[in-house]
Design a protein around this motif. Structure first.
Motif, PDB file in Angstrom:
ATOM      1  N   GLU A 153       3.144  -0.111   0.140  1.00 13.84           N
ATOM      2  CA  GLU A 153       3.041   0.609  -1.127  1.00 13.84           C
ATOM      3  C   GLU A 153       2.699  -0.315  -2.283  1.00 13.84           C
ATOM      4  O   GLU A 153       2.433   0.154  -3.383  1.00 13.84           O
ATOM      5  CB  GLU A 153       4.325   1.399  -1.420  1.00 13.84           C
ATOM      6  CG  GLU A 153       5.549   0.535  -1.668  1.00 13.84           C
ATOM      7  CD  GLU A 153       6.326   0.297  -0.397  1.00 13.84           C
ATOM      8  OE1 GLU A 153       5.708   0.361   0.698  1.00 13.84           O
ATOM      9  OE2 GLU A 153       7.537   0.043  -0.481  1.00 13.84           O
ATOM     10  N   LEU A 209      -1.286   7.391   4.406  1.00 11.58           N
ATOM     11  CA  LEU A 209      -1.215   6.066   4.995  1.00 11.58           C
ATOM     12  C   LEU A 209      -2.598   5.687   5.510  1.00 11.58           C
ATOM     13  O   LEU A 209      -3.252   6.470   6.196  1.00 11.58           O
ATOM     14  CB  LEU A 209      -0.210   6.091   6.151  1.00 11.58           C
ATOM     15  CG  LEU A 209       0.342   4.751   6.591  1.00 11.58           C
ATOM     16  CD1 LEU A 209       1.052   4.051   5.452  1.00 11.58           C
ATOM     17  CD2 LEU A 209       1.311   4.972   7.746  1.00 11.58           C
ATOM     18  N   ARG A 221      -0.192   2.212   1.717  1.00 11.08           N
ATOM     19  CA  ARG A 221       0.359   3.527   1.443  1.00 11.08           C
ATOM     20  C   ARG A 221      -0.050   3.965   0.050  1.00 11.08           C
ATOM     21  O   ARG A 221       0.133   3.247  -0.932  1.00 11.08           O
ATOM     22  CB  ARG A 221       1.880   3.472   1.524  1.00 11.08           C
ATOM     23  CG  ARG A 221       2.493   4.814   1.319  1.00 11.08           C
ATOM     24  CD  ARG A 221       3.963   4.777   1.569  1.00 11.08           C
ATOM     25  NE  ARG A 221       4.617   5.581   0.559  1.00 11.08           N
ATOM     26  CZ  ARG A 221       5.908   5.819   0.550  1.00 11.08           C
ATOM     27  NH1 ARG A 221       6.677   5.281   1.481  1.00 11.08           N
ATOM     28  NH2 ARG A 221       6.431   6.550  -0.393  1.00 11.08           N
ATOM     29  N   ASP A 225       0.056   7.022  -2.944  1.00 15.30           N
ATOM     30  CA  ASP A 225       0.766   8.227  -3.359  1.00 15.30           C
ATOM     31  C   ASP A 225      -0.201   9.383  -3.326  1.00 15.30           C
ATOM     32  O   ASP A 225      -1.372   9.244  -3.646  1.00 15.30           O
ATOM     33  CB  ASP A 225       1.267   8.060  -4.797  1.00 15.30           C
ATOM     34  CG  ASP A 225       2.245   6.911  -4.872  1.00 15.30           C
ATOM     35  OD1 ASP A 225       3.001   6.739  -3.897  1.00 15.30           O
ATOM     36  OD2 ASP A 225       2.211   6.180  -5.879  1.00 15.30           O
ATOM     37  N   ALA A 250      10.774   2.161  -1.030  1.00 19.78           N
ATOM     38  CA  ALA A 250       9.442   2.499  -1.513  1.00 19.78           C
ATOM     39  C   ALA A 250       9.469   3.626  -2.523  1.00 19.78           C
ATOM     40  O   ALA A 250       8.602   3.730  -3.373  1.00 19.78           O
ATOM     41  CB  ALA A 250       8.542   2.877  -0.352  1.00 19.78           C
ATOM     42  N   ARG A 275      11.177  13.268  -6.660  1.00 17.95           N
ATOM     43  CA  ARG A 275      10.864  12.045  -5.945  1.00 17.95           C
ATOM     44  C   ARG A 275      10.076  11.118  -6.848  1.00 17.95           C
ATOM     45  O   ARG A 275       9.052  11.501  -7.414  1.00 17.95           O
ATOM     46  CB  ARG A 275      10.059  12.375  -4.696  1.00 17.95           C
ATOM     47  CG  ARG A 275       9.810  11.155  -3.863  1.00 17.95           C
ATOM     48  CD  ARG A 275       9.166  11.530  -2.564  1.00 17.95           C
ATOM     49  NE  ARG A 275       8.113  10.563  -2.279  1.00 17.95           N
ATOM     50  CZ  ARG A 275       7.412  10.565  -1.184  1.00 17.95           C
ATOM     51  NH1 ARG A 275       7.612  11.493  -0.261  1.00 17.95           N
ATOM     52  NH2 ARG A 275       6.490   9.665  -0.995  1.00 17.95           N
ATOM     53  N   ASP A 317       8.166   7.310  -7.259  1.00 17.62           N
ATOM     54  CA  ASP A 317       7.620   6.166  -6.521  1.00 17.62           C
ATOM     55  C   ASP A 317       8.400   4.940  -6.912  1.00 17.62           C
ATOM     56  O   ASP A 317       8.797   4.778  -8.060  1.00 17.62           O
ATOM     57  CB  ASP A 317       6.159   5.953  -6.894  1.00 17.62           C
ATOM     58  CG  ASP A 317       5.341   7.155  -6.522  1.00 17.62           C
ATOM     59  OD1 ASP A 317       5.671   7.761  -5.478  1.00 17.62           O
ATOM     60  OD2 ASP A 317       4.416   7.500  -7.274  1.00 17.62           O
TER      61      ASP A 317
END
Ligand code: ATP
Ligand code: ATP
Ligand code: MG
Ligand code: MG
Lengths: 306, 387, 367, 304, 367
Positions: free
Chosen positions: C291, C321, C334, C336, E318, E334, E336
């Motif tokens: 990430e 991914l 990774r 978002d 992550a 959620r 990041d």
């Protein structure tokens, strides 16, 4: 790669390609399976049929008739005779006396042998100690030793313990000889229970017996059933120990049966013999019929994981 | 006191005979006879009896064939010494023949009560069977052999017998003693190798071979079932001890009319004096011991002797009893006894081990097509190896 | 003696000293030392077979250590019975007594300790309230859902008023959704009870979200004992770095030459938070989490930039991914949200030193 | 505060001897049985097989005399041969028949409970009973032969009990009748435990059912076959009651068995030494079979 | 006749028409229709017990349908034997023949089909190469790791040169790391083989990453059949919306009044991508995914804004999960990366209409 934006729509029913649902291909197979099973059942059930039929016939009919044929005239005389009148020597009270003796022998033997074996299995699984597996190995090996090897020394041991001829001597003998197989069953069963349960009980402060009686035993019904059935039939049906380690007034039913069957007076009264045989087998037989399902379940739980 | 008495007299005639003893005992004393019959034969009962005696939980009295069977038990001090009773009752005088008491005596002490004299040298024949076959009743083994084909034709089994070693072994003993007393003793007592290999003994095995043919198709196990065949006329003859007479009597048959009894297979009419005896295991209880001794007295009493032996079909052990009621067969036996034609039973001559082996051998011989030579050779070996 | 120990153990709930345990010839635990503070939530994390359950069982008294000592609340309990240690344990399979009702399960331990009846009643009621078990008290375990069973198992420890709760993978038999919910519930429970809790798992999400401190074990040895984010951001060695994080950290093999990492990519090391003095040479592994890799325009500002060809694109909805390779080794990125990047596409990527880790290639330790 | 009274636990490892004392006490009956009965009695018997014991055990040692005699005795030789034949055939038949029955019952048949009861009930009957019934059924006059002849087929002969060549077959018929049910139930239970996906996989692979049974399922059932074999084998070694009840060793010595030889030698022939020698031989043969098996079965596990 | 069918099924590998299946009185599959293109990777996704395996077994011929038809490669195979359908199947437990070696497992089916020996050899070698099984050919399954077993199970289908691969949860017995790796391997395998694959799972990550199209099932009925991101972004109904996505979508109950959603929060609907004409009234459920919720400064630009108190913070390395409540219902956010937000903190949050979903509260269908 397929273009996925397109949705596939073919005609809903494809005439012609359907092909009628074929006749159940397996039906022939099924008939064969049931056929064979019925044949096998016949082999198993026929002797029982013969026993029952013969026991309901009078002697004249037995002599002339077909053993497989049902009685022309049903009589319960052979049953009455077998139960209450058949003679051995001077005792003409049939199996009735042996029945109670068998009960007196079987009940304590079954209870004691199951207690001992279940505790053994429990100790072997949950409280392993140095050498425990070796003792168990010897015990298992003992299952293969012919009884004859031990009859004589056991006479001496019982004499030294003062138990010869006592019902408790016989109980002891049954406990000893039931131990290998039963211990194996219990050990396998307890080993199949989650070990975490045992750990949880220890954390909860239960001791050796607390865990056994309050946690394990209540959840071991199937295996106790199996053990009970095996022992009841085994002990009820025992002849050798019953005749050697007891005395006439304590003879179990099988000895009585053997006496009746072998006390031939003139002609063999097959109908009485069959009735006596049936009466003798009635207790284990009914136990089997009543607890068959549990038995099978217990076998699956205890015996399969050899 | 309650006295437990074990025995293996469970066939019809036998049970009636025992009944007499029990009745007499309970009538004459305040004690009780607790019957401990074990059905089957001595072979079933003996292990039980012996293991109970050894196991320290003996019965109060038990049937055993006297002879070597009990000797070790006596030597081990497990049996009650009856010498005082014997002397009091003057057994030495009244028991006839004397050999019977000798068999009960070890080192001059008496340990058992002989109850009866059994002889095994009998052949029983059915008149009805011969009638059916249309021939005259036979008088000896040779004639039976000759009549066999005719009997077969008529659907009659020439020789009935239970397929058990002990019954089949009687044939060997009887052929030997039937040939001559000397031969019998040379074989069993002297174990003389030359005699054993002589033609006379070989001939016995030829006779056995003949017997095997005559008995093929019998298919029964128990001796009394075989006897029943003779009684019914399904079979012509049976070689069996005198107790078979009890079965005939029970079936209401009369000697001479319905059946015949031939001593020594119709040959040399010697009888052996084996028999049953009662032993009294040592029990550490004064009451019981007293009762045991009373039972011993009852057993030897003349009334019991008569009553028992009449029912059982055996001979009494006392010479001084009146057996007017005895049937012709028993009379025959008594006469032979009186004539002194008495031989010692095999039980006294060879060990139970050898007896058992002979029984095994006979079982094998009659149950297979074993050759007479093989059987003879095996027989010789058994006798020679016996101590 | 005792006083001295007492002082040394002040504020410490569970203390493990030089613990050794071997099954026959196999050493499962080797000289293990661990101090757990009062009220702490400690998670033991590690791959299957690393000895987590074994350690927990030693603490519980269900296994006898081969050597070393265990103190709980200042008492040496190394040889004490499990029930005398002031611990409660929750098992993976819950190990509820199937033939007893929920109430029976809760009170079994108290009955064994001969607690008076009304006291039992009181405690069971309290625990049932706390865990919302009141309507279930008369049911048997077979009639409970997974989550309810788990609560009963916790309740069984709760009623005994123990100092230390031990959990052996209590959530791993449940499905993902329930697991997420119970995780939160457990955390709330810990907040309200403030007992010491030792929790075994091999699920790193659980470990990260629940723990005050995580002990990462491998082959019976603790690799790193620290707070979750410390472990995530500054893994002590290659094993921890690879173990924590899903998808795992990317590794690039190379050397340090002067103030630069040289491998399939080059990376100046200025600004790196050294753990062991600045190195200027040696075989090194460079680690960067998927990430933390930037792509496209964002990559332009990075200290290290390169180009990769995407092999596999795994869109997962909330994130995506990308699988590619750097210097032959697999490399994961990774992103978002969702993306239009497709397989076979070539992309510029880049990453910075401040979120990277460096490991000595020999000792595998963080440098 | 915590209820659980923190006992002042010893700082040192307690003595080994007293750890788990209850378990050891509880296992005492097992230990005693193993040592005193199974080892002690067997040793006693072995030792006395070298003596001249007659009616009572003696300590007059005669070396291997009893064994020489034993192996020179036709009846013993016949017994050994019989049990070998009976044992092998009974074992094979029990397993095969038991498996066939189990496999048939596993085909989701209706009335499975009834079938199971039918095949299992003879197991509840003693060998004495079993022997009697079969003696009766096989009786040439009343039984099967008699009936078929009664139907008019006069030459029909079915008299296995009185023919030395077939008497073992008759015993098998009775023995299998009594014991196969249990084997079938054990195997059925095991069959139920086989992963259903294995069946699906073999169907997808196009393997016919019988082949799947032979090549895939039977090997999987090995443990259950082992248990069944142990049960059957213990029964065979001890085979006594059935012989006594059914044939009493006859005709002749065609169905004699070692256990009966031992019994007769000890109690009828009053030759304990001989009986002990014969039982020692039984013991030895059991050992010869068991020990290699145990090594194969358990020795491998420890290594693996 | 045949020609007609052929044409209708052009380009279609597996076609299921009006399929019905019931076990006794229980209808497990109800009038199910499904066409799967040649070379497509179709994933059947659904909760436990929804009939996924049942459907797969019908396709494989291991269950006889109660009604309907199944076509594979243009042939009506509704009543054909499994081995005649040109399918290969991989099971959850792998169902390897335990006593045969890997080679034996691979060749057992071929031997039965009486394929010549050298042909068997050739195919086994090829499959072993493709799946990297060469060094394992002589081992028995017990001596293989989970991943290796899975490859053998695939190989068993591979050697039979089938048109369609059926997978029944082939990864669910494996641990998370291995699962992620094998997922990628499976995807590569599909790319190189180009067979049709039908894959059953209840793991949505697997479904999202592997599928060309996903069929979401519930109670024997297909709820939605579409490409993964379509399902993620535009779930067809409440069930699908809640099922897909972890943590799941947040739902807020309310009404549409004019051009606005009114509930615990207010939200103008301008810009919403209606599925069924714009609604102007009615009970509605508003759905927003946790990763689409913005906090702090970012929230300021959102069309809908509110304030929440954070109850639980779950840092996962992550990303971070925040648990809170809106209108009494649980609400997840959620973020990041890592954050300093702590429990009990009050935060402004916001979200936009373009990534939201609206559902009719009665029919539960997307509007
Ligand atoms: N009774 C035992 N005998 C021998 N070895 C054992 C025993 N119990 C555990 N082991 C070994 O000890 C090691 C550690 O086991 P442990 O159960 O503690 O692992 P774990 O970390 O809990 O793994 P998991 O996550 O699978 O539960 C393993 O390698 C295991 O094989
Ligand atoms: N042989 C059967 N008899 C009766 N009902 C069955 C049978 N097999 C399955 N079912 C029922 O059919 C339904 C669908 O089962 P299926 O195995 O297809 O579910 P699934 O979606 O594969 O679930 P999972 O994810 O747990 O494997 C379930 O409710 C199940 O209980
Ligand atoms: Mg573990
Ligand atoms: Mg499924």
């Amino acid at each position: 790669m397929v273009d996925l934006s397109q949705t596939y729509t073919a005609p809903r029913r494809l005439a012609g390609a359907e092909g009628a649902k074929p006749k159940r291909r397996l039906s022939g197979n099924r008939i064969m399976i049931y056929g064979i099973l019925c044949l096998i059942s016949l082999y198993y059930i026929l002797p029982l049929w013969v026993m029952v039929m013969t026991s309901l016939k009078g002697m004249p009919e037995v002599r002339v008739g077909n053993i497989f044929a049902p009685p022309v005239e049903v009589t319960f005389q052979p049953w009455i005779k077998a139960w209450a009148e058949a003679c051995t020597g001077l005792n003409c009270d049939g199996l009735s006396r042996g029945f109670w003796n068998s009960v007196k022998i079987t009940v304590p033997s079954v209870i004691l042998s199951i207690i001992v074996a279940s505790v053994n299995g429990y100790a072997l699984v949950n409280w392993k100690f140095k050498g425990s597996e070796i003792f168990f190995g010897i015990l298992l090996f003992g299952a293969f030793i012919p009884y004859q090897v031990m009859i004589y020394p056991i006479v001496i041991i019982l004499r030294e313990l003062g138990l010869m001829g006592d019902v408790w001597g016989l109980v002891l003998v049954h406990t000893i000889f039931g131990m290998p197989i039963l211990t194996l069953l219990f050990r396998n069963y307890f080993a199949s229970l989650p070990e975490e349960l045992f750990k949880a009980a220890r954390v909860d402060g239960a001791g050796f017996w607390g865990i056994f009686f309050r946690v394990l035993v209540p959840m071991s019904l199937p295996i106790f059933t199996v053990a009970m059935i095996l022992q009841v039939t085994g002990i009820w049906n025992d002849f050798l120990f019953g005749v050697i380690y007891t005395k006439p007034e304590a003879y179990p039913m099988t000895v009585q049966l053997n006496n009746i069957v072998n006390s031939v007076q003139g002609v063999k009264e097959y109908n009485v013999n069959m009735a006596a045989t049936l009466i003798t087998g009635l207790v284990p037989l009914s136990i089997y019929l009543l607890s068959g399902k549990l038995f099978v379940r217990g076998i699956a739980a205890g015996a399969v994981k050899g | 006191a309650d006295l437990e008495v074990t025995h293996w007299w469970t066939s019809g005639g036998e049970a009636n005979a025992v009944q007499e003893l029990a009745k007499a005992f309970e009538a004459k004393t305040d004690h009780k006879w607790v019957d401990g019959a074990i059905a089957g034969s001595g072979n079933t009962a003996r292990p039980v009896i012996i293991s109970r005696i050894i196991g320290g939980d003996p019965m109060a009295a038990t049937q055993l064939n006297h002879g070597k069977q009990a000797q070790e038990l006596i030597e081990a001090g497990l049996m009650l010494d009856l010498t005082d009773i014997a002397e009091e009752g003057n057994w030495a005088e009244i028991i006839q023949p004397k050999s019977l008491l000798d068999a009960c005596t070890v080192d001059g002490r008496v340990y058992c009560v002989p109850l009866n004299i059994h002889s095994i040298q009998w052949m029983w024949t059915s008149n009805a069977a011969f009638e059916k076959a249309g021939i005259d009743p036979v008088n000896n083994w040779e004639e039976l052999k000759a009549a066999a084909p005719k009997l077969r034709e008529a659907g009659i089994l020439p020789l009935a017998m239970g397929a058990q070693g002990w019954q089949e072994a009687y044939l060997v003993h009887n052929f030997l003693s039937g040939t001559s007393e000397d031969l019998y003793y040379a074989v069993y007592r002297d174990k003389d190798e030359d005699t054993l290999n002589s033609d006379a003994v070989k001939a016995v095995f030829e006779e056995l071979n003949a017997a095997r043919d005559m008995y093929a198709g019998g298919n029964v196990q128990d001796w009394n079932l075989a006897t029943a065949k003779v009684i019914n006329g399904e079979a012509a003859a049976q070689v069996m001890g005198d107790w078979a007479q009890g079965e005939f009597a029970l079936a209401g048959q009369k000697a001479g009319e319905d059946y015949n009894c031939l001593i020594g297979m119709g040959g040399e009419p010697s009888i052996s004096t084996g028999g049953d005896a009662f032993y009294f295991p040592l029990i550490d209880n004064a009451d019981t011991t007293a009762a045991q001794k009373e039972l011993a007295k009852v057993l030897i009493s003349p009334e019991s002797q008569v009553a028992f032996n009449l029912k059982k079909g055996s001979l009494p052990v006392r010479g001084d009893v009146d057996l007017a009621a005895a049937g012709p067969c028993m009379q025959k036996g008594l006469e032979t006894l009186a004539a002194g034609k008495v031989i010692t039973g095999t039980d006294q001559l060879i060990t139970p081990d050898a007896v058992g082996q002979i029984q095994d051998l006979m079982a094998e011989f009659f149950g297979s097509d074993m050759s007479t030579e093989d059987a003879h050779a095996a027989f010789v070996e058994i006798i020679l190896n016996d101590e | 003696m005792l006083d001295q120990t007492q002082t040394a153990l002040d504020g410490i709930s569970v203390s493990i000293r030089d613990l050794q345990l071997s099954f026959g010839a196999v050493n499962v635990l080797q000289d293990l030392n661990l101090d757990i503070a009062k009220g702490e939530f400690l998670v033991l994390l590690g791959a299957s077979g690393c000895g987590k359950s074994t350690l927990l069982n030693c603490i519980a008294g269900l296994l006898e250590p081969t050597g070393g000592q265990i103190f709980i609340e200042g008492q040496n309990v190394t040889w004490a019975e499990p029930s005398e240690r002031g611990i409660g344990m929750v098992f993976q399979s819950y190990a509820l007594y199937p033939q007893m009702t929920v109430k029976g399960n809760l009170s079994f331990g108290l009955k064994n300790a001969r607690v008076p009846k009304d006291e039992i009643e009181r405690r069971v009621t309290r625990a049932a309230e706390l865990l919302h078990l009141q309507p279930l008290l008369d049911r048997k375990p077979a009639a409970l859902s997974g989550g309810q069973r788990q609560r009963v198992a916790i309740g069984r420890a709760l009623v005994r008023d123990v100092d230390v709760f031990l959990f052996d993978e209590p959530l791993s038999n449940l499905d993902a959704k329930l697991r997420a919910e119970l995780r939160v519930e457990l955390k709330r429970l810990h907040q309200s009870l403030a007992n010491t809790m030792i929790y075994v798992t091999h699920d790193q999400i659980e470990a990260m979200t629940l723990a005050d401190r995580i002990a990462i074990m491998r082959g019976g040895v603790i690799q790193q004992l620290a707070q979750p984010l410390e472990i995530y951001n500054r893994p002590a060695n290659l094993y921890v770095a690879g173990f924590i994080g899903a998808p795992p950290m990317n590794f690039i093999r190379g050397r340090i030459e002067g103030s630069e990492f040289v491998g399939p990519v080059r990376m100046p090391l200025t600004g790196y938070g050294w753990s062991e003095g600045p190195w200027t040479s040696g075989d090194t592994v460079f680690g960067i989490r998927p990430e933390h890799v930037k792509i496209g325009d964002d990559a332009r500002h990075c200290a290290c930039q390169t180009e990769v060809t995407i092999e596999v694109v795994e869109p997962m909805g909330a994130d995506t991914l990308l699988w590619t390779r750097i210097g032959g080794d697999e490399f994961r990125i990774r992103l978002d949200g969702q993306t239009t990047i497709h397989e076979g596409q070539t992309l510029p990527i880049g990453f910075d030193i401040d979120c990277a880790s460096l490991f000595d290639a020999q000792s595998e330790q963080r440098i | 505060m915590s209820v659980t009274d923190h006992a002042r636990a010893p700082a040192r490892r307690p003595r080994r001897l007293i750890s788990n004392p209850m378990a050891k006490i509880a296992a005492l009956p097992m230990i005693m049985t193993a040592l005193v009965i199974f080892i002690g009695c067997s040793l006693w018997t072995v030792v006395h097989s070298f003596t001249k014991s007659k009616l009572l055990p003696s300590t007059q040692f005669v070396g291997f005399d009893q064994y020489e005699r034993l192996w020179g005795t036709r009846r013993w030789l016949a017994s050994v041969e019989n049990i070998a034949i009976y044992g092998v055939v009974a074992l094979v038949f029990s397993l095969v028949l038991g498996f066939v029955i189990a496999a048939l019952m596993d085909q989701k048949v209706r009335a499975e409970g009834a079938f199971r009861t039918i095949i299992l009930f003879p197991y509840s009957l003693s060998f004495i009973v079993t022997g009697l019934v079969w003696q009766w059924i096989l009786n040439p006059d009343f039984g099967v032969q008699g009936i078929v002849r009664g139907w008019g087929w006069e030459s029909f002969t079915f008299d296995p009990l009185h023919n030395p060549d077939t008497v073992l077959a008759a015993m098998l018929m009775a023995g299998l009748w009594q014991g196969t049910g249990l084997v079938a139930v054990i195997l059925l239970a095991a069959l139920r435990g086989v992963d259903e996906d294995i069946w699906k996989a073999s169907r997808v692979d196009g393997v016919p059912a019988w082949k799947t049974y032979i090549f895939v399922v039977i090997p999987i059932l090995r443990p259950a076959f082992m248990t069944a074999t142990v049960l059957i084998a213990t029964g065979i070694v001890k085979l006594y009651d059935l012989v006594v009840a059914l044939t009493n060793g006859g005709p002749g010595i065609a169905s004699e068995m070692p256990a009966k030889y031992v019994y007769d030698a000890m109690f009828n022939k009053q030759n304990l030494g001989q009986g002990f020698a014969a039982s020692t031989m039984m013991l030895v043969s059991v050992l010869l079979i068991l020990i290699p098996w145990a090594i194969f079965e358990f020795g491998g596990k420890k290594r693996g």
